[in-house]
Design a protein around this motif. Sequence first.
Motif, PDB file in Angstrom:
ATOM      1  N   ALA A  88       6.436   2.117   1.968  1.00  0.00           N
ATOM      2  CA  ALA A  88       5.378   2.328   0.978  1.00  0.00           C
ATOM      3  C   ALA A  88       5.506   1.349  -0.182  1.00  0.00           C
ATOM      4  O   ALA A  88       4.509   0.791  -0.664  1.00  0.00           O
ATOM      5  N   ILE A  89       6.749   1.132  -0.637  1.00  0.00           N
ATOM      6  CA  ILE A  89       6.979   0.187  -1.731  1.00  0.00           C
ATOM      7  C   ILE A  89       6.621  -1.229  -1.286  1.00  0.00           C
ATOM      8  O   ILE A  89       5.926  -1.972  -1.994  1.00  0.00           O
ATOM      9  N   ALA A  90       7.093  -1.611  -0.095  1.00  0.00           N
ATOM     10  CA  ALA A  90       6.828  -2.958   0.405  1.00  0.00           C
ATOM     11  C   ALA A  90       5.331  -3.201   0.570  1.00  0.00           C
ATOM     12  O   ALA A  90       4.803  -4.247   0.169  1.00  0.00           O
ATOM     13  N   LYS A  91       4.623  -2.221   1.141  1.00  0.00           N
ATOM     14  CA  LYS A  91       3.189  -2.378   1.351  1.00  0.00           C
ATOM     15  C   LYS A  91       2.435  -2.393   0.032  1.00  0.00           C
ATOM     16  O   LYS A  91       1.468  -3.139  -0.139  1.00  0.00           O
ATOM     17  N   GLY A  92       2.875  -1.563  -0.908  1.00  0.00           N
ATOM     18  CA  GLY A  92       2.216  -1.528  -2.211  1.00  0.00           C
ATOM     19  C   GLY A  92       2.348  -2.839  -2.965  1.00  0.00           C
ATOM     20  O   GLY A  92       1.368  -3.348  -3.529  1.00  0.00           O
ATOM     21  N   ILE A  93       3.556  -3.400  -2.977  1.00  0.00           N
ATOM     22  CA  ILE A  93       3.768  -4.673  -3.674  1.00  0.00           C
ATOM     23  C   ILE A  93       3.012  -5.795  -2.971  1.00  0.00           C
ATOM     24  O   ILE A  93       2.360  -6.633  -3.624  1.00  0.00           O
ATOM     25  N   SER A 108       4.460 -11.623  -8.850  1.00  0.00           N
ATOM     26  CA  SER A 108       3.573 -12.772  -8.644  1.00  0.00           C
ATOM     27  C   SER A 108       4.369 -14.018  -8.264  1.00  0.00           C
ATOM     28  O   SER A 108       3.796 -14.992  -7.759  1.00  0.00           O
ATOM     29  N   GLY A 109       5.677 -13.984  -8.481  1.00  0.00           N
ATOM     30  CA  GLY A 109       6.525 -15.112  -8.115  1.00  0.00           C
ATOM     31  C   GLY A 109       7.110 -15.004  -6.727  1.00  0.00           C
ATOM     32  O   GLY A 109       7.890 -15.875  -6.312  1.00  0.00           O
ATOM     33  N   LEU A 110       6.745 -13.951  -6.005  1.00  0.00           N
ATOM     34  CA  LEU A 110       7.250 -13.773  -4.645  1.00  0.00           C
ATOM     35  C   LEU A 110       6.300 -14.421  -3.646  1.00  0.00           C
ATOM     36  O   LEU A 110       5.084 -14.396  -3.817  1.00  0.00           O
ATOM     37  N   SER A 111       6.866 -14.993  -2.588  1.00  0.00           N
ATOM     38  CA  SER A 111       6.036 -15.604  -1.552  1.00  0.00           C
ATOM     39  C   SER A 111       5.795 -14.664  -0.380  1.00  0.00           C
ATOM     40  O   SER A 111       4.789 -14.775   0.331  1.00  0.00           O
ATOM     41  N   ARG A 112       6.720 -13.713  -0.151  1.00  0.00           N
ATOM     42  CA  ARG A 112       6.548 -12.743   0.923  1.00  0.00           C
ATOM     43  C   ARG A 112       7.525 -11.589   0.725  1.00  0.00           C
ATOM     44  O   ARG A 112       8.448 -11.668  -0.081  1.00  0.00           O
ATOM     45  N   ILE A 113       7.316 -10.528   1.493  1.00  0.00           N
ATOM     46  CA  ILE A 113       8.203  -9.369   1.488  1.00  0.00           C
ATOM     47  C   ILE A 113       8.627  -9.094   2.925  1.00  0.00           C
ATOM     48  O   ILE A 113       7.808  -9.166   3.847  1.00  0.00           O
ATOM     49  N   ILE A 114       9.906  -8.789   3.096  1.00  0.00           N
ATOM     50  CA  ILE A 114      10.430  -8.375   4.396  1.00  0.00           C
ATOM     51  C   ILE A 114      10.919  -6.938   4.257  1.00  0.00           C
ATOM     52  O   ILE A 114      11.636  -6.615   3.314  1.00  0.00           O
ATOM     53  N   ALA A 120       0.126  -7.811  -4.893  1.00  0.00           N
ATOM     54  CA  ALA A 120       0.388  -9.210  -5.211  1.00  0.00           C
ATOM     55  C   ALA A 120      -0.349 -10.171  -4.284  1.00  0.00           C
ATOM     56  O   ALA A 120      -0.346 -11.382  -4.509  1.00  0.00           O
ATOM     57  N   GLY A 121      -0.967  -9.617  -3.229  1.00  0.00           N
ATOM     58  CA  GLY A 121      -1.695 -10.465  -2.292  1.00  0.00           C
ATOM     59  C   GLY A 121      -0.790 -11.377  -1.487  1.00  0.00           C
ATOM     60  O   GLY A 121      -1.145 -12.535  -1.235  1.00  0.00           O
ATOM     61  N   ILE A 122       0.370 -10.865  -1.090  1.00  0.00           N
ATOM     62  CA  ILE A 122       1.313 -11.677  -0.316  1.00  0.00           C
ATOM     63  C   ILE A 122       1.548 -11.038   1.054  1.00  0.00           C
ATOM     64  O   ILE A 122       1.194  -9.884   1.281  1.00  0.00           O
ATOM     65  N   GLU A 123       2.153 -11.794   1.955  1.00  0.00           N
ATOM     66  CA  GLU A 123       2.321 -11.335   3.326  1.00  0.00           C
ATOM     67  C   GLU A 123       3.526 -10.411   3.464  1.00  0.00           C
ATOM     68  O   GLU A 123       4.539 -10.568   2.780  1.00  0.00           O
ATOM     69  N   LEU A 124       3.385  -9.450   4.383  1.00  0.00           N
ATOM     70  CA  LEU A 124       4.458  -8.516   4.675  1.00  0.00           C
ATOM     71  C   LEU A 124       5.029  -8.814   6.053  1.00  0.00           C
ATOM     72  O   LEU A 124       4.282  -9.007   7.013  1.00  0.00           O
ATOM     73  N   TYR A 125       6.353  -8.834   6.125  1.00  0.00           N
ATOM     74  CA  TYR A 125       7.056  -9.073   7.379  1.00  0.00           C
ATOM     75  C   TYR A 125       7.987  -7.893   7.656  1.00  0.00           C
ATOM     76  O   TYR A 125       8.406  -7.188   6.733  1.00  0.00           O
ATOM     77  N   ALA A 126       8.301  -7.694   8.924  1.00  0.00           N
ATOM     78  CA  ALA A 126       9.208  -6.614   9.313  1.00  0.00           C
ATOM     79  C   ALA A 126      10.333  -7.180  10.167  1.00  0.00           C
ATOM     80  O   ALA A 126      10.152  -8.155  10.899  1.00  0.00           O
ATOM     81  N   VAL A 127      11.498  -6.535  10.065  1.00  0.00           N
ATOM     82  CA  VAL A 127      12.652  -6.928  10.875  1.00  0.00           C
ATOM     83  C   VAL A 127      13.412  -5.664  11.254  1.00  0.00           C
ATOM     84  O   VAL A 127      13.503  -4.728  10.464  1.00  0.00           O
ATOM     85  N   SER A 128      13.923  -5.627  12.464  1.00  0.00           N
ATOM     86  CA  SER A 128      14.680  -4.460  12.905  1.00  0.00           C
ATOM     87  C   SER A 128      15.889  -4.226  11.996  1.00  0.00           C
ATOM     88  O   SER A 128      16.609  -5.159  11.639  1.00  0.00           O
ATOM     89  N   SER A 129      16.104  -2.968  11.648  1.00  0.00           N
ATOM     90  CA  SER A 129      17.278  -2.625  10.844  1.00  0.00           C
ATOM     91  C   SER A 129      18.569  -2.883  11.621  1.00  0.00           C
ATOM     92  O   SER A 129      19.636  -3.058  11.025  1.00  0.00           O
TER      93      SER A 129
END
Length: 218
Positions: free
Chosen positions: A78-83, A56-62, A87-96
């Motif tokens: 799966a973990i990133a999308k689940g969290i 709940s203290g996170l603002s986003r996930i990458i 938590a109702g926060i935004e998901l971002y992606a970046v090339s490995s």
Amino acid sequence: MTHTLVLEASTYRGSVAVLAGTTLVGDERVAMRGEREERMMPAVESLLSRLGLSVSGLSRIICGAGPGSFTSLRIAAAIAKGIASGAGIELYAVSSMALLVGAEEQAEGVYLAAMDAMRGESFVSAVSVGARGDVYDLRPTERVPTVQLSAIAEREAATLIGPGQTRDVSPVASGAIRVSSALIHRVDLGVWEPVYGRLAEAQVKWEAAHGRALDIGT
């Protein structure tokens, strides 16, 4: 202060990191293969606990978007999308590939990021690093014969970098601190999937055995 959770698992070594703005405040690395149990989610829990944070203290996930290991990428996604969903926060992606070059401080210039794609091939992408060490430009990833890596790097006037290369560096979640925000994209939580770079080995074997494409739906 806002905190970002970053997950990366394009190779058989996964990692998680927490950023406060553009500052790395903690990270952990785990094996993604050869273990009796999944290690990435426990690493997320361990890191957040050590830093005194909750989801709940996170603002986003990458999340590292690949290309790379099919199974490892799916676990991280799966973990990133689940969290993010819980938590109702935004998901971002970046090339490995960007996380690979950003894993360590690099001199200004062009780098040819390369990772094993199996079957004698490698994933490659030319990545530019600025004067301040920021990863600011990334060309589309291609799959090429591994034996051509040196020739491609010479043609691009680029430094070859990646696991097992002369500049032996692997992508890690903490590399996000050096990646330009222009290369980190918000994604649709409902439909986003990593870019695997090629079909899963199990699917290739199934199609070869049955002589037709596997219909996996949409």
